[in-house]
Design a protein around this motif. Sequence first.
Motif, mmCIF file in Angstrom:
data_model
loop_
_atom_site.group_PDB
_atom_site.id
_atom_site.type_symbol
_atom_site.label_atom_id
_atom_site.label_comp_id
_atom_site.label_asym_id
_atom_site.label_seq_id
_atom_site.Cartn_x
_atom_site.Cartn_y
_atom_site.Cartn_z
ATOM 1 N N TYR A 179 0.658 -1.156 -0.133
ATOM 2 C CA TYR A 179 -0.538 -0.012 -0.144
ATOM 3 C C TYR A 179 1.123 1.000 0.064
ATOM 4 O O TYR A 179 1.163 1.489 0.500
ATOM 5 N N PRO A 180 1.381 1.539 -1.161
ATOM 6 C CA PRO A 180 1.511 3.354 -0.853
ATOM 7 C C PRO A 180 1.399 4.229 -0.686
ATOM 8 O O PRO A 180 0.540 4.269 0.193
ATOM 9 N N PRO A 181 2.716 5.160 -0.555
ATOM 10 C CA PRO A 181 1.406 6.261 0.370
ATOM 11 C C PRO A 181 0.681 7.164 -0.435
ATOM 12 O O PRO A 181 0.976 6.991 -1.718
ATOM 13 N N VAL A 182 0.053 7.842 0.657
ATOM 14 C CA VAL A 182 -1.163 8.191 -0.137
ATOM 15 C C VAL A 182 -1.437 9.757 -0.396
ATOM 16 O O VAL A 182 -1.011 10.474 0.588
ATOM 17 N N ASP A 183 -2.032 10.645 -1.673
ATOM 18 C CA ASP A 183 -1.427 11.556 -1.490
ATOM 19 C C ASP A 183 -3.341 12.265 -1.846
ATOM 20 O O ASP A 183 -3.744 11.858 -2.507
ATOM 21 N N SER A 184 -3.535 12.796 -0.363
ATOM 22 C CA SER A 184 -4.460 12.558 -0.078
ATOM 23 C C SER A 184 -5.797 13.782 -1.142
ATOM 24 O O SER A 184 -6.677 13.799 -1.333
ATOM 25 N N THR A 185 -5.284 15.183 -1.744
ATOM 26 C CA THR A 185 -5.421 15.527 -3.480
ATOM 27 C C THR A 185 -5.769 14.385 -4.275
ATOM 28 O O THR A 185 -6.587 15.096 -5.220
ATOM 29 N N SER A 186 -5.800 13.196 -4.777
ATOM 30 C CA SER A 186 -5.685 12.996 -5.612
ATOM 31 C C SER A 186 -6.616 11.433 -5.416
ATOM 32 O O SER A 186 -6.751 10.671 -6.255
ATOM 33 N N VAL A 187 -7.430 11.506 -4.205
ATOM 34 C CA VAL A 187 -7.893 10.336 -3.948
ATOM 35 C C VAL A 187 -9.129 9.998 -3.791
ATOM 36 O O VAL A 187 -9.498 11.499 -4.722
ATOM 37 N N LYS A 188 -9.958 9.509 -4.937
ATOM 38 C CA LYS A 188 -11.161 10.030 -5.739
ATOM 39 C C LYS A 188 -12.170 9.899 -4.868
ATOM 40 O O LYS A 188 -12.255 8.880 -3.419
ATOM 41 N N GLU A 189 -13.438 10.054 -4.586
ATOM 42 C CA GLU A 189 -14.225 9.684 -3.246
ATOM 43 C C GLU A 189 -14.817 8.828 -3.409
ATOM 44 O O GLU A 189 -14.907 7.066 -4.487
ATOM 45 N N ASN A 190 -14.911 8.369 -2.484
ATOM 46 C CA ASN A 190 -14.968 6.558 -1.979
ATOM 47 C C ASN A 190 -13.573 5.793 -1.855
ATOM 48 O O ASN A 190 -14.153 4.725 -1.951
ATOM 49 N N GLN A 191 -12.557 6.066 -2.317
ATOM 50 C CA GLN A 191 -11.690 5.445 -2.293
ATOM 51 C C GLN A 191 -11.107 4.659 -1.333
ATOM 52 O O GLN A 191 -10.548 5.775 -0.843
ATOM 53 N N VAL A 192 -10.551 3.851 -1.541
ATOM 54 C CA VAL A 192 -10.004 3.293 0.210
ATOM 55 C C VAL A 192 -8.728 2.234 -0.408
ATOM 56 O O VAL A 192 -9.019 1.905 -0.878
ATOM 57 N N ARG A 193 -7.817 1.951 0.596
ATOM 58 C CA ARG A 193 -6.581 1.150 0.258
ATOM 59 C C ARG A 193 -7.388 -0.678 -0.123
ATOM 60 O O ARG A 193 -6.581 -1.087 -1.306
ATOM 61 N N CYS A 194 -8.071 -1.384 0.109
ATOM 62 C CA CYS A 194 -8.835 -1.879 -0.368
ATOM 63 C C CYS A 194 -10.369 -2.450 0.659
ATOM 64 O O CYS A 194 -10.639 -2.044 1.600
ATOM 65 N N GLY A 195 -10.878 -2.580 -0.907
ATOM 66 C CA GLY A 195 -12.843 -2.497 -0.927
ATOM 67 C C GLY A 195 -13.090 -3.356 0.626
ATOM 68 O O GLY A 195 -12.815 -4.389 0.672
ATOM 69 N N GLU A 196 -13.793 -3.382 0.802
ATOM 70 C CA GLU A 196 -14.995 -4.122 1.421
ATOM 71 C C GLU A 196 -15.740 -6.039 0.992
ATOM 72 O O GLU A 196 -15.924 -5.165 -0.131
ATOM 73 N N HIS A 197 -14.720 -6.411 1.115
ATOM 74 C CA HIS A 197 -15.066 -8.316 0.707
ATOM 75 C C HIS A 197 -14.213 -9.340 1.108
ATOM 76 O O HIS A 197 -14.042 -9.526 2.745
ATOM 77 N N SER A 198 -15.261 -10.237 0.975
ATOM 78 C CA SER A 198 -15.135 -11.738 1.835
ATOM 79 C C SER A 198 -14.307 -12.575 0.769
ATOM 80 O O SER A 198 -13.963 -12.269 -0.286
ATOM 81 N N ASP A 199 -13.172 -12.990 0.954
ATOM 82 C CA ASP A 199 -12.054 -13.858 0.676
ATOM 83 C C ASP A 199 -12.923 -15.252 -0.094
ATOM 84 O O ASP A 199 -13.713 -15.476 0.050
ATOM 85 N N TYR A 200 -11.932 -15.607 -0.921
ATOM 86 C CA TYR A 200 -13.203 -16.997 -2.033
ATOM 87 C C TYR A 200 -12.941 -17.927 -1.481
ATOM 88 O O TYR A 200 -14.027 -19.344 -2.258
ATOM 89 N N GLY A 201 -11.957 -19.413 -1.491
ATOM 90 C CA GLY A 201 -11.633 -20.068 -0.737
ATOM 91 C C GLY A 201 -12.163 -20.753 0.646
ATOM 92 O O GLY A 201 -13.658 -20.426 0.827
ATOM 93 N N SER A 202 -11.066 -21.462 1.157
ATOM 94 C CA SER A 202 -11.233 -22.035 2.203
ATOM 95 C C SER A 202 -11.134 -21.108 3.604
ATOM 96 O O SER A 202 -11.924 -20.932 4.507
ATOM 97 N N ILE A 203 -9.675 -20.634 3.970
ATOM 98 C CA ILE A 203 -9.845 -19.729 4.955
ATOM 99 C C ILE A 203 -8.332 -18.603 4.202
ATOM 100 O O ILE A 203 -7.328 -19.265 3.084
#
Length: 521
Positions: A179-203
Amino acid sequence: MAVPVLDFSVYQLGKENVSEADLEKLSDELRKAFTEVGFVYLKNTGINQEEVEKVMSVSKRFFSLPENKKKNFSRGNYSCNVNHGWVSLETESLNPRRPGDLKESFNTTSLREDINWPSEEVADFRDTQVSFFLRCKDLALKVLRLMAIGLGMDSEVFINEHKHIGSFENGSTLRSLYYPPVDSTSVKENQVRCGEHSDYGSISMLFQSTEDGLQVKNRAGEFVSAPCIPGTVLVNIADLMQRWTSDVYVSAVEKVMSVSKRFFSLPENKKKPFSRGNYTCNVNHGWVSLETESLNPRRPGDLKESFNTTSLREDINWPSEEVADFRDTQVSFFLRCKDLALKVLRLMAIGLGMDSEVFINEHKHIGSFENGSTLRSLYYPPVDSTRVKENQVRCGEHSDYGSITLLFQSSEDGLQVQNRAGEFVSAPCIPGTVLVNIADLMQRWTSDVYVSAVHRALLPPAGDSRTRQSLAFFVQPEDESIIKCCDGSDKYPPIKTVDYFTSRFNDTYGKKNESGLSGIL
């Protein structure tokens, strides 16, 4: 609820001769963590912090390369595995409703030496990634074995489907994330480092750097921080494991039982304000004290207490001060059971060669004031054999009143069901399953094609002081539904749901109830 930390030292990498008792204890702790919270930190796994930091250091050297150097190793460039390789910044949106994630990654999915690795740019890249992949594989197999034991299943049941991790037959992946350094002036609306999700496999097993940012969603639906704890790995359940275990790992059977037990453990004067009969919105909603019911009126009162969730309203009296997450837990599980029940009802109609919606059409208002379907949390306290009355049991012989019942049990024995030969047979808990039975109105509805099942809960053996719990979701048609034989016969006369329930409640509680009852036991 915070993410628990479990000590894995008795089964850490390199230890194989572990006692059965130690395995069972650790598997129980793991099951509890996964079912109540969904995530767990493991410490003393045999993978030390120095190993983790080495992989992160080597990976960072790769991520620090110019983009034109990294593009040669892009995901999609490898014919051996389409997931292997580098993923650039903002390429993924793990929550598609958000802009691209502010991260990049390298997926090690293939371990082959003859593919394109960044060996000139980062000389020890492949060796470091592959070595750590294999260490993680060994740990993952140990966790999967414990998870099977915790469900009362053969210890190899999950292992047997993960034998080829690291080969072209299995897509398990070590993902190095940056996750590189974040330039707050270039961040889009509602953008995050990693969006809400579940993983796909077993564990999934996650090793973190010390910077905060990760949040996990607990069983109450709240996002809580999951910071780095040096020397630990954070493990979570993924989608296929949820399906594999019929929602035991991830859904809230044990969570509901745990929360319910906290309520039942309160002093009686604390429980009385929530008594059944105190709620004008639904007379069946609320707490039922020990020996109040006699489901077989020829026996003394049943040695059980219960809480009926029949109304889902927020504005009624819930034990929120005593058990903070009580309502949310009960209501969430109620709605999950509703969804499952409707699927079962649809299949039952199809099985009779009828329109698939014929039963569904009379159950459209489950969870509203027009329908008395009920989630009942049951608690059977320890039995003092010196005080038990003659012929008294935990729950007397009875059939249920509505359409069908879904039953989730704790591991203690006691439940018996009457088969078609009239014999009572044991119906023990099988972890990961739900026991479904036909109730009275469904028997009338189908002219005895589906037959209501008589069942009971017996006393434990002498000297057995264990408690017992179960969760019963009683499904009934709308209060005003007229139930008549669907084959057009007159085997049973038509009857309104609420009238049938009133009659049965009168028997159960040993008194005339003048109010129109909307609910079920």
